[in-house]
Scaffold this active site. Structure first.
Site, mmCIF file in Angstrom:
data_model
loop_
_atom_site.group_PDB
_atom_site.id
_atom_site.type_symbol
_atom_site.label_atom_id
_atom_site.label_comp_id
_atom_site.label_asym_id
_atom_site.label_seq_id
_atom_site.Cartn_x
_atom_site.Cartn_y
_atom_site.Cartn_z
ATOM 1 C CG HIS A 126 -1.909 0.956 1.412
ATOM 2 N ND1 HIS A 126 -1.671 2.257 1.806
ATOM 3 C CD2 HIS A 126 -3.248 0.869 1.213
ATOM 4 C CE1 HIS A 126 -2.817 2.909 1.855
ATOM 5 N NE2 HIS A 126 -3.788 2.104 1.492
ATOM 6 C CG ASP A 203 0.387 -2.654 6.221
ATOM 7 O OD1 ASP A 203 -0.624 -2.831 6.947
ATOM 8 O OD2 ASP A 203 0.358 -1.988 5.175
ATOM 9 C CE LYS A 229 -7.517 -0.593 6.083
ATOM 10 N NZ LYS A 229 -8.224 -0.118 4.899
HETATM 11 N N1 PMP Z 1 -1.852 -0.884 4.538
HETATM 12 C C1 PMP Z 1 -2.804 -1.650 3.999
HETATM 13 C C2 PMP Z 1 -2.458 -3.037 3.528
HETATM 14 C C3 PMP Z 1 -4.097 -1.153 3.878
HETATM 15 O O1 PMP Z 1 -5.056 -1.907 3.343
HETATM 16 C C4 PMP Z 1 -4.392 0.155 4.341
HETATM 17 C C5 PMP Z 1 -5.786 0.737 4.203
HETATM 18 N N2 PMP Z 1 -6.345 0.563 2.939
HETATM 19 C C6 PMP Z 1 -3.365 0.897 4.908
HETATM 20 C C7 PMP Z 1 -2.123 0.344 4.992
HETATM 21 C C8 PMP Z 1 -3.613 2.268 5.450
HETATM 22 O O2 PMP Z 1 -4.483 2.198 6.529
HETATM 23 P P1 PMP Z 1 -5.106 3.517 7.177
HETATM 24 O O3 PMP Z 1 -5.636 4.331 6.043
HETATM 25 O O4 PMP Z 1 -6.179 3.003 8.080
HETATM 26 O O5 PMP Z 1 -4.006 4.205 7.904
#
Ligand code: PMP
Length: 409
Positions: A126, A203, A229
């Site tokens: 991500h 992560d 999540k």
């Molecule tokens: N890493 C992964 C694998 C994610 O799916 C996400 C959210 N889509 C994030 C990081 C970022 O999370 P957040 O926006 O809740 O900080």
């Protein structure tokens, strides 16, 4: 069978948001990888906090402050239990996964990573597990290396091993890919990194809702996740760090709470976890997060994983019948995420037309543009399933897709 281990209809009743019409149709919520919905117990806890206990924590001696502090710290203990950390002090509350990674990049990265050192990530990451490292590399002159993947969307482990060297200071990879659902072999990744003398950040944003997490068994140095999540509130997340690593790290932000004493002649810092929790945190949301984790306990992580796997298999099978269906990411081990394209139809159009039928899916690059570059596409349609989704919803989704394709062709 798993289906007998819990009653999906009873679970659905706990989620008020699911019981509404969208565009004249019953809502089908398949955007769970972006954020999950919240059970009533979480919504009620948030409301109860603001109705009865709202107060700043750790500093007050009055009753409300003591109540709020006690509830806040109970969540810390609950999170410790959820990821099986050894000590509650190893749990730091953050805004979410993104902040957790930025905290490690700013604190650990600034102190321990020097010019010429290497950080390894994977092609599945991500943006929030790419950009903080790019920023650090720009500042420090360190080098970002990327583990390549195969066409199925799996890390090529042998290639990873060739990237590791004494220059590697940190390996930072996701447990589960948000775009493809790939479950990465993190235990092996961590062991190999440790052999090379590197620390490891996992992560866990997408793993936390689906998999049983045991940070002691994984032996990772850091593990990050987002409450929103895992059926919890937004704006709240967790950074787990091993005590000995956190204690070596300088503070991330300066302010209240993270200090022992402040004088113009000098400041001393608080112990972990408070050293990394400057300022007033998201108190009500942290408190309500405990209810989310208790919901997970009630349903059972094994039941969640098994049921979602059943949904994934059911959807994958039905989708094979859809004209022009192109799956993106077909890893052997997957969480309940299906990314796909329909030949000749833009994902954005599909997303809009599905929404008209009450179906919420995500379209686009899912904050993984380098991964989209690998597949030479701009984006996908992503359907991600949660514990409250049903086979009937999947059937309706696939039938809706078929009728949209018929209409557009
Ligand atoms: N890493 C992964 C694998 C994610 O799916 C996400 C959210 N889509 C994030 C990081 C970022 O999370 P957040 O926006 O809740 O900080």
């Amino acid at each position: 069978m798993i289906a007998t281990a819990f009653d999906v209809e009873a679970i659905r009743k706990e989620f008020p948001i699911l019981h509404q019409q969208v565009n004249g149709k019953p809502l089908v919520y398949f955007d769970n990888a972006a954020t999950s919905q919240k059970p009533k117990s979480v919504i009620d806890a948030l409301s109860a906090y603001y109705n009865h206990d709202n107060s700043n924590i750790h500093r007050g001696i009055h009753t409300l402050a003591e109540r709020a502090t006690a509830s806040f710290e109970l969540t810390r203990e609950k999170v410790r239990d959820f990821i099986n950390a050894g000590e509650a002090e190893e749990i730091i509350f953050t805004k979410g996964t993104t902040e957790g990674i930025n905290l490690v990049a700013s604190s650990f990265g600034r102190k321990f990573i020097k010019e010429g050192d290497e950080i390894i990530i994977s092609a599945l990451e991500h943006h929030s597990n790419i950009v903080p490292w790019q920023l650090l590399c720009e500042e420090k002159g360190c080098v970002l290396k990327v583990i390549p993947i195969n066409k199925k969307g799996e890390i090529i482990f042998e290639e990873y091993l060739t990237l590791l060297s004494e220059k590697t200071k940190l390996v930072s990879v996701n447990h589960v890919s948000n775009s493809l659902g790939t479950i990465n072999p993190v235990e092996e990744i961590i062991a190999a990194a440790h052999q090379a003398g590197a620390k490891v950040l996992i992560d866990g944003a997408q793993a936390a809702p689906h998999l049983d997490i045991d940070v002691q068994q994984l032996n990772c140095d850091f593990y990050v996740l987002s409450a929103h999540k895992v059926y919890g509130p937004t704006g709240t997340g967790v950074l787990f760090g091993k005590r000995e690593v956190l204690e070596m790290m300088p503070p991330y932000q300066g302010g209240g709470e993270m200090i022992k004493e402040v004088h113009f002649s000098g400041t001393t810092f608080n112990d972990i976890p408070y050293k990394f929790e400057a300022g007033t945190p998201n108190i009500g949301e942290v408190i309500a997060f405990k209810e989310a984790l208790e919901f997970v306990d009630r349903v059972g992580k094994e039941n969640i994983a098994a049921y979602e796997d059943e949904l994934l298999k059911y959807a994958t099978d039905l989708l094979q019948d859809v004209e022009g269906f192109i799956p993106v990411g077909t890893a052997d081990k997957k969480a309940s995420v299906i990314s796909f394209l329909i030949d000749g139809i833009h994902p954005f159009d599909l997303g809009q037309l599905l929404d008209a039928k009450g179906i919420a899916v995500r379209t686009g690059h899912h904050c993984t543009q380098p991964l989209m570059d690998f597949y030479e596409i701009e984006g996908t349609v992503r359907a991600s399933f949660s514990i409250y989704n049903t086979k009937q919803e999947i059937k309706y989704f696939v039938e809706s897709l078929k009728s949209i394709i018929k209409m557009l062709k």
